[in-house]
Write an enzyme that holds these catalytic residues in place. Structure first.
Site, short mmCIF file in Angstrom:
data_model
loop_
_atom_site.label_atom_id
_atom_site.label_comp_id
_atom_site.label_asym_id
_atom_site.label_seq_id
_atom_site.Cartn_x
_atom_site.Cartn_y
_atom_site.Cartn_z
N SER A 103 0.82 -1.21 0.00
CA SER A 103 0.00 0.00 0.00
C SER A 103 0.86 1.27 0.00
O SER A 103 1.53 1.56 -0.98
CB SER A 103 -0.95 -0.04 1.20
N LYS A 153 -0.60 -4.24 -3.28
CA LYS A 153 -1.89 -3.68 -2.91
C LYS A 153 -1.99 -2.26 -3.46
O LYS A 153 -1.36 -1.34 -2.95
CB LYS A 153 -2.10 -3.65 -1.39
N GLN A 184 -8.94 2.66 -0.18
CA GLN A 184 -10.16 2.50 0.62
C GLN A 184 -10.62 3.84 1.19
O GLN A 184 -9.80 4.62 1.69
CB GLN A 184 -9.94 1.52 1.77
#
Length: 525
Positions: free
Chosen positions: A283, A308, A312
């Site tokens: 991320s 990733k 979100q």
């Protein structure tokens, strides 16, 4: 009978209202929930029913759209917000007792006189020692709103009576920077464990200290860093990139493209930079390392990162629970999407194990990217790939030479940790008198035979079969871990990494690249 008729009438009314307010799908959902709650043969828990429906819906989308209940939200937010409210101690549960490793410097426990090595046996007259209380239960008793007080009963080595303390809770900082020090002549090392609200400020402070000590080059360690806040990664990237250089952009079906650029105000835009990643770097770690790689600003060393690349958005619900809904993908400056495929969730969850099984962790030749995922860096036009993590410029295989089942069992059952805690508890004053500075400890302290025998005995007590051949293989690693954990308990986390990094092959490779000229050969600007 009358009640059923009324319920059916209500059900039709709900359906009619939903028909005016939404799609057929949403009408179905409202009507189903109303029907179950009002007509089902047994009494139902409506809150649980709705919660499980939300969880099931999210599970069909992607691996990172999730639901968290109010208590989980609180636990999730604390590490990223950079603080919590409590008494300010680092502790471990040793032999069913809370053992204070270190009080937070300047924190409420230190102010009232609680010391490293103290054992807290009761909180507000409730025993927490010898009652097999979980760590979460213990923490829930120690944490609380700023300004409130908590009464503690403490056992201290060398003091016969139980000590009583009243601690006034306060806001306690949570740091995301684990270690920073000069690892070799003019080469600085900074390790970041997560991207939190305070990460950039912590980094800037550490960077200034290292520069004052003569640092010219930097190793930034993002190994095992699972990510965090997008803004924290952007703020960190700004420290390395030039003005108006693109850091990352996000885009989704209902989310228009958003671009984030460096401001040109960074404090390390020119020094040589090596970023360390591995299969657990994800991320925000991939945002930062991807931007560094795409602009040819530094070299990435280690193993392919997690992959990733989904953004979100937190959606707060009325009861304090939260949905983290994937709303976009993020892309590196060269246009790479780092997200690995997730159409098959089971395969997605097994990805890291499959990497091991295919040999990827041992040999970079096992990694194959299709040409369709090929991109070029912004300045030197080096070939890089998307579609499944950041592939490092220099690959470092997993070091399996020191790992055995015997060692893994010692770690998994907490034997090494507990032996360390007991050793420090018994020898703290002696060690600190003998080693006035950490540098003396690092150079002169050796794990002796008595401590090893204690470890083996503790392993036997934990029913871990002693295998001499495996112990011989893992002995150098076990001794290093013991020495590092003792250093952590006597000083801090930075000292732990100063010991462990001496046997970390990825870090040693980074130092070699900076000292050998490989850096210039790879980035021939």
């Amino acid at each position: 009978m009358k009640k059923i008729v009324v319920s059916l009438a209500c059900l039709l009314a709900v359906g009619a209202q939903a028909q005016n307010n939404g799609s057929i799908a949403s009408r179905k959902l409202h009507m189903a929930e109303f029907a179950i709650n009002n007509l089902y043969v047994d009494k139902v828990n409506e809150d649980k029913l709705v919660e499980e429906a939300i969880i099931k819906m999210l599970s069909t989308l992607d691996p990172h759209s999730t639901y968290a209940n109010p208590e989980e939200v609180k636990k999730l937010n604390e590490p990223l917000q950079g603080n919590f409210e409590g008494i300010g101690i680092q502790f471990n549960m040793a032999e069913d007792t809370l053992l204070v490793i270190q009080p937070v410097s300047g924190g409420p426990s230190e102010k009232v006189g609680i010391m490293a090595g103290d054992r807290i046996i009761a909180v507000n007259d409730t025993a927490i020692a010898g009652v097999k209380m979980s760590t979460d239960d213990v923490m829930s008793r120690l944490k609380g709103p700023k300004g409130t007080t908590v009464r503690l009963k403490v056992l201290r080595r060398g003091v016969r009576d139980v000590l009583n303390f009243t601690v006034k809770r306060d806001r306690i900082p949570l740091y995301s920077l684990d270690a920073s020090y000069i690892i070799k002549n003019k080469i600085g090392y900074i390790r970041i464990s997560r991207f939190a609200s305070t990460t950039a400020d912590e980094f800037i402070k550490a960077l200034k200290t290292l520069k004052d000590q003569g640092m010219k080059d930097l190793i930034l360690d993002l190994q095992d860093n699972g990510g965090g806040y997008l803004n924290a990664a952007i703020d960190m990237a700004n420290e390395f990139l030039g003005k108006k250089e693109l850091i990352v952009y996000t885009e989704g079906h209902r989310a228009p493209r958003s671009e984030f650029f460096a401001k040109g105000t960074g404090r390390f835009q020119n020094g040589r930079l090596v970023v360390l990643v591995n299969e657990f770097s994800a991320s925000a770690s991939e945002i930062l390392s991807g931007a560094i790689q795409d602009w040819d600003r530094g070299l990435i060393v280690g193993r392919r990162s997690f992959g990733k690349g989904l953004v979100q958005r937190p959606i707060d619900l009325p009861d304090g629970s939260m949905i983290r809904l994937t709303v976009a993908r993020y892309y590196t400056p060269a246009g790479r999407c780092i997200q690995k495929p997730y159409e098959n969730i089971e395969k997605y969850n097994m990805d890291l194990i499959n990497r091991y099984n295919k040999g990827e962790m041992m040999n970079s030749d096992s990694i194959h990217f299709p040409d369709s995922l090929k991109s070029k860096t912004k300045k030197l036009e080096r070939v890089v790939y998307g579609g499944g993590g950041i592939m490092p410029d220099y690959f470092v295989p997993v070091d399996t030479t020191l790992y055995t089942d015997y060692h893994r069992n010692l770690v998994a059952k907490g034997v090494i940790l507990n032996v360390t805690l007991k050793y420090v508890e018994n020898h703290r004053k002696e060690l600190l008198n003998k080693y006035k500075k950490f540098s003396d400890y690092k150079d002169k302290f050796e794990v002796n035979e008595a401590l090893i025998n204690e470890l083996i005995a503790a392993g036997d007590a934990a029913k871990i079969e002693m295998k001499k051949d495996q112990f011989k293989i893992s002995e150098p690693l076990i001794k290093t871990q013991l020495k590092a954990m003792i250093a952590r308990d006597l000083w801090d986390m930075s000292e732990y990494y100063k010991v462990m990094n001496d046997i970390n092959p990825t870090i040693q490779k980074a130092v070699e690249i900076l000292q050998s000229g490989d850096y210039e050969r790879k980035l021939n600007k």
